[in-house]
Motif scaffolding. Structure first.
Motif, short mmCIF file in Angstrom:
data_model
loop_
_atom_site.label_atom_id
_atom_site.label_comp_id
_atom_site.label_asym_id
_atom_site.label_seq_id
_atom_site.Cartn_x
_atom_site.Cartn_y
_atom_site.Cartn_z
N MET A 21 0.83 -1.19 0.00
CA MET A 21 0.00 0.00 0.00
C MET A 21 0.87 1.24 0.00
O MET A 21 1.92 1.27 0.65
CB MET A 21 -0.89 0.00 1.26
N VAL A 22 0.42 2.26 -0.72
CA VAL A 22 1.06 3.58 -0.72
C VAL A 22 0.05 4.56 -0.15
O VAL A 22 -1.12 4.56 -0.55
CB VAL A 22 1.45 4.01 -2.15
N VAL A 23 0.48 5.40 0.78
CA VAL A 23 -0.34 6.49 1.28
C VAL A 23 0.13 7.74 0.56
O VAL A 23 1.25 8.19 0.76
CB VAL A 23 -0.21 6.65 2.81
N GLU A 24 -0.71 8.28 -0.30
CA GLU A 24 -0.35 9.47 -1.07
C GLU A 24 -0.79 10.69 -0.27
O GLU A 24 -1.96 10.90 -0.04
CB GLU A 24 -1.04 9.45 -2.44
N ALA A 25 0.17 11.48 0.17
CA ALA A 25 -0.14 12.63 1.02
C ALA A 25 0.72 13.84 0.66
O ALA A 25 1.15 14.58 1.53
CB ALA A 25 0.07 12.24 2.48
#
Length: 65
Positions: free
Chosen positions: A39-43
């Motif tokens: 998973m990537v958390v795009e922030a």
């Protein structure tokens, strides 16, 4: 956090950091997506960059939130 981090300028450096138990701070989205992640958390807070990062993650078969 107590976990060492290393700035990584290649996919190989990022993989080596993870193997040492370090957090890999990737300079490139491609290097990040080459890692064994789920998973990537795009922030970024940047809509255009976020859309590019999300599209790359999806293309790599990695979830994005």
């Amino acid at each position: 956090m107590g976990v060492p981090a290393r700035r990584c300028n290649s996919a190989g450096a990022a993989k080596a950091a993870l193997e040492r138990g370090e957090i890999a701070l990737c300079e490139s989205v491609a290097d990040l997506l080459a890692l064994p992640i789920e998973m990537v958390v795009e922030a970024t807070g940047d809509a255009e960059a976020g859309a590019r990062h999300a599209a790359q993650a999806i293309a790599a078969g990695i979830g994005i939130t």
